[in-house]
Design a protein around this motif. Structure first.
Motif, PDB file in Angstrom:
ATOM      1  N   UNK A  30     144.700  68.596  53.826  1.00 41.15           N
ATOM      2  CA  UNK A  30     143.751  69.686  53.627  1.00 41.15           C
ATOM      3  C   UNK A  30     142.325  69.131  53.673  1.00 41.15           C
ATOM      4  N   UNK A  31     141.320  70.014  53.820  1.00 40.88           N
ATOM      5  CA  UNK A  31     139.937  69.535  53.896  1.00 40.88           C
ATOM      6  C   UNK A  31     139.497  68.678  52.716  1.00 40.88           C
ATOM      7  N   UNK A  32     140.081  68.909  51.531  1.00 34.74           N
ATOM      8  CA  UNK A  32     139.687  68.110  50.358  1.00 34.74           C
ATOM      9  C   UNK A  32     140.593  66.897  50.159  1.00 34.74           C
ATOM     10  N   UNK A  33     141.295  66.503  51.233  1.00 35.66           N
ATOM     11  CA  UNK A  33     142.128  65.287  51.278  1.00 35.66           C
ATOM     12  C   UNK A  33     143.475  65.423  50.576  1.00 35.66           C
ATOM     13  N   UNK A  34     143.837  66.616  50.081  1.00 35.04           N
ATOM     14  CA  UNK A  34     145.186  66.842  49.569  1.00 35.04           C
ATOM     15  C   UNK A  34     146.176  66.903  50.730  1.00 35.04           C
ATOM     16  N   UNK A  35     147.450  66.661  50.427  1.00 34.55           N
ATOM     17  CA  UNK A  35     148.508  66.768  51.419  1.00 34.55           C
ATOM     18  C   UNK A  35     149.575  67.749  50.930  1.00 34.55           C
ATOM     19  N   UNK A  36     150.067  68.600  51.828  1.00 31.22           N
ATOM     20  CA  UNK A  36     151.170  69.491  51.493  1.00 31.22           C
ATOM     21  C   UNK A  36     152.455  68.675  51.348  1.00 31.22           C
ATOM     22  N   UNK A  37     153.186  68.909  50.245  1.00 30.84           N
ATOM     23  CA  UNK A  37     154.437  68.205  49.993  1.00 30.84           C
ATOM     24  C   UNK A  37     155.643  69.134  50.026  1.00 30.84           C
ATOM     25  N   UNK A  38     155.491  70.354  49.523  1.00 28.29           N
ATOM     26  CA  UNK A  38     156.611  71.294  49.395  1.00 28.29           C
ATOM     27  C   UNK A  38     156.061  72.710  49.437  1.00 28.29           C
ATOM     28  N   UNK A  39     156.834  73.634  50.047  1.00 29.62           N
ATOM     29  CA  UNK A  39     156.428  75.029  50.102  1.00 29.62           C
ATOM     30  C   UNK A  39     157.408  75.899  49.321  1.00 29.62           C
ATOM     31  N   UNK A  40     156.865  76.906  48.633  1.00 26.41           N
ATOM     32  CA  UNK A  40     157.686  77.942  48.042  1.00 26.41           C
ATOM     33  C   UNK A  40     157.873  79.072  49.040  1.00 26.41           C
ATOM     34  N   UNK A  41     158.641  80.085  48.653  1.00 28.27           N
ATOM     35  CA  UNK A  41     158.890  81.218  49.535  1.00 28.27           C
ATOM     36  C   UNK A  41     157.647  82.108  49.615  1.00 28.27           C
ATOM     37  N   UNK A  42     157.342  82.638  50.795  1.00 27.60           N
ATOM     38  CA  UNK A  42     156.138  83.451  50.943  1.00 27.60           C
ATOM     39  C   UNK A  42     156.356  84.918  50.595  1.00 27.60           C
ATOM     40  N   UNK A  43     155.268  85.583  50.285  1.00 28.51           N
ATOM     41  CA  UNK A  43     155.221  87.038  50.187  1.00 28.51           C
ATOM     42  C   UNK A  43     154.163  87.502  51.179  1.00 28.51           C
ATOM     43  N   UNK A  49     142.703  94.571  57.483  1.00 33.41           N
ATOM     44  CA  UNK A  49     142.147  93.381  58.131  1.00 33.41           C
ATOM     45  C   UNK A  49     143.221  92.480  58.725  1.00 33.41           C
ATOM     46  N   UNK A  50     144.485  92.942  58.724  1.00 35.98           N
ATOM     47  CA  UNK A  50     145.561  92.130  59.279  1.00 35.98           C
ATOM     48  C   UNK A  50     146.513  91.651  58.204  1.00 35.98           C
ATOM     49  N   UNK A  51     147.367  90.675  58.513  1.00 33.86           N
ATOM     50  CA  UNK A  51     148.364  90.221  57.545  1.00 33.86           C
ATOM     51  C   UNK A  51     147.740  89.462  56.384  1.00 33.86           C
ATOM     52  N   UNK A  52     148.358  89.621  55.225  1.00 32.86           N
ATOM     53  CA  UNK A  52     147.993  88.872  54.029  1.00 32.86           C
ATOM     54  C   UNK A  52     149.247  88.171  53.540  1.00 32.86           C
ATOM     55  N   UNK A  53     149.199  86.860  53.424  1.00 36.25           N
ATOM     56  CA  UNK A  53     150.352  86.045  53.026  1.00 36.25           C
ATOM     57  C   UNK A  53     149.981  85.255  51.779  1.00 36.25           C
ATOM     58  N   UNK A  54     150.915  85.162  50.844  1.00 38.11           N
ATOM     59  CA  UNK A  54     150.717  84.350  49.639  1.00 38.11           C
ATOM     60  C   UNK A  54     151.927  83.446  49.459  1.00 38.11           C
ATOM     61  N   UNK A  55     151.698  82.206  49.064  1.00 35.46           N
ATOM     62  CA  UNK A  55     152.801  81.282  48.816  1.00 35.46           C
ATOM     63  C   UNK A  55     152.329  80.152  47.918  1.00 35.46           C
ATOM     64  N   UNK A  56     153.296  79.585  47.189  1.00 38.91           N
ATOM     65  CA  UNK A  56     153.028  78.405  46.377  1.00 38.91           C
ATOM     66  C   UNK A  56     153.292  77.165  47.233  1.00 38.91           C
ATOM     67  N   UNK A  57     152.457  76.166  47.081  1.00 38.00           N
ATOM     68  CA  UNK A  57     152.683  74.879  47.736  1.00 38.00           C
ATOM     69  C   UNK A  57     152.426  73.769  46.728  1.00 38.00           C
ATOM     70  N   UNK A  58     153.238  72.743  46.792  1.00 40.94           N
ATOM     71  CA  UNK A  58     153.022  71.570  45.951  1.00 40.94           C
ATOM     72  C   UNK A  58     152.315  70.507  46.795  1.00 40.94           C
ATOM     73  N   UNK A  59     151.201  70.051  46.307  1.00 38.11           N
ATOM     74  CA  UNK A  59     150.460  68.996  46.990  1.00 38.11           C
ATOM     75  C   UNK A  59     150.501  67.745  46.128  1.00 38.11           C
ATOM     76  N   UNK A  60     149.843  66.698  46.600  1.00 36.96           N
ATOM     77  CA  UNK A  60     149.831  65.472  45.791  1.00 36.96           C
ATOM     78  C   UNK A  60     148.917  65.605  44.569  1.00 36.96           C
ATOM     79  N   UNK A  61     148.327  66.813  44.370  1.00 35.92           N
ATOM     80  CA  UNK A  61     147.534  67.075  43.172  1.00 35.92           C
ATOM     81  C   UNK A  61     148.177  68.125  42.273  1.00 35.92           C
ATOM     82  N   UNK A  62     149.375  68.592  42.650  1.00 38.55           N
ATOM     83  CA  UNK A  62     150.074  69.541  41.801  1.00 38.55           C
ATOM     84  C   UNK A  62     150.362  70.857  42.489  1.00 38.55           C
ATOM     85  N   UNK A  67     146.605  81.756  49.638  1.00 37.58           N
ATOM     86  CA  UNK A  67     146.692  82.989  50.416  1.00 37.58           C
ATOM     87  C   UNK A  67     146.152  82.719  51.815  1.00 37.58           C
ATOM     88  N   UNK A  68     146.666  83.488  52.767  1.00 36.71           N
ATOM     89  CA  UNK A  68     146.159  83.453  54.135  1.00 36.71           C
ATOM     90  C   UNK A  68     145.738  84.863  54.499  1.00 36.71           C
TER      91      UNK A  68
END
Length: 217
Positions: A30-43, A49-62, A67-68
């Motif tokens: 990510x731009x702040x140097x975090x890395x995606x490690x795991x994804x939760x299920x999306x809603x 304005x188009x699609x809205x997506x929300x999901x939990x992700x675990x990064x190396x910071x927690x 949202x997208x």
């Protein structure tokens, strides 16, 4: 959410009008140097304005809730964010509650207390906790993940007797909506050998508040 071969690398995507947009890819930075490690299920939902997506992700910071929308990925709740009595320690990997207005609800842990939170401006408001009593005096033994329909939060829970019950939170009050007390009486009067049960992890709800779940008898 899908997995790329070879190697099974996870990625989160959204499809609109046949075109697929990649939102996030495991192990990318990510731009702040975090890395995606795991994804939760999306809603997801659709807005003007188009699609809205929300999901939990675990990064190396927690754990972090993302949202997208409008082509942009944003953090809306991070681990250690304020949650009233303390700070967020954990966010569930289940689909977050999301309505078409962009309101979000998640299950998580706030300084040792499991509960359901409404996400607002980078912080989390605790609206129900695992140790809380309902208006009928029952206490929750385990709380399921929340769903949102308009401005109402719905969730399943097990009480201290191990019974599955559905609740909603409307205007700050927790209400039992299933099974109804009169339905339980009807089962007993008819001589049913077992009480009505609800598999709280199977609950689904649409934007009109119509609910479906797996139960018995």
């Amino acid at each position: 959410m899908g997995y790329l071969e070879p190697g099974g690398q996870a990625e989160m995507t959204v499809s609109e009008s046949g075109a697929t947009t990649v939102l996030a890819v495991q192990d990318t930075r990510l731009p702040d140097s975090e890395h995606f490690k795991l994804f939760g299920l999306p809603a997801s939902t659709v807005t003007a304005d188009g699609p809205l997506v929300a999901f939990m992700a675990r990064t190396d910071r927690g754990d972090t809730l993302f949202t997208f929308a409008r082509g942009k990925l944003s953090k809306v709740l991070s681990q250690s964010a304020s949650c009233g009595p303390g700070h967020i320690e954990f966010i569930s990997t289940a689909s977050p509650g999301l309505n078409r207005d962009g309101a979000l609800a998640v299950r998580g842990r706030c300084s040792g207390t499991m509960g359901i939170f409404l996400v607002k401006s980078g912080s989390a408001e605790l609206v129900v906790s695992a140790n809380q009593a309902t208006d009928r005096g029952a206490r929750f033994d385990r709380i399921g993940d929340p769903m949102l329909s308009e401005g109402t939060v719905f969730f399943g829970a097990l009480n201290s007797d191990g019974a599955g019950i559905l609740f909603d939170i409307f205007e700050g009050k927790i209400n039992q909506i299933a099974p109804k007390r009169d339905a339980c009486e009807q089962y007993r009067i008819s001589g049913a050998s077992s009480r009505h049960t609800i598999e709280t992890t199977s609950v689904s709800i649409n934007q009109r508040g119509q609910i479906a779940y797996l139960g018995s008898p």
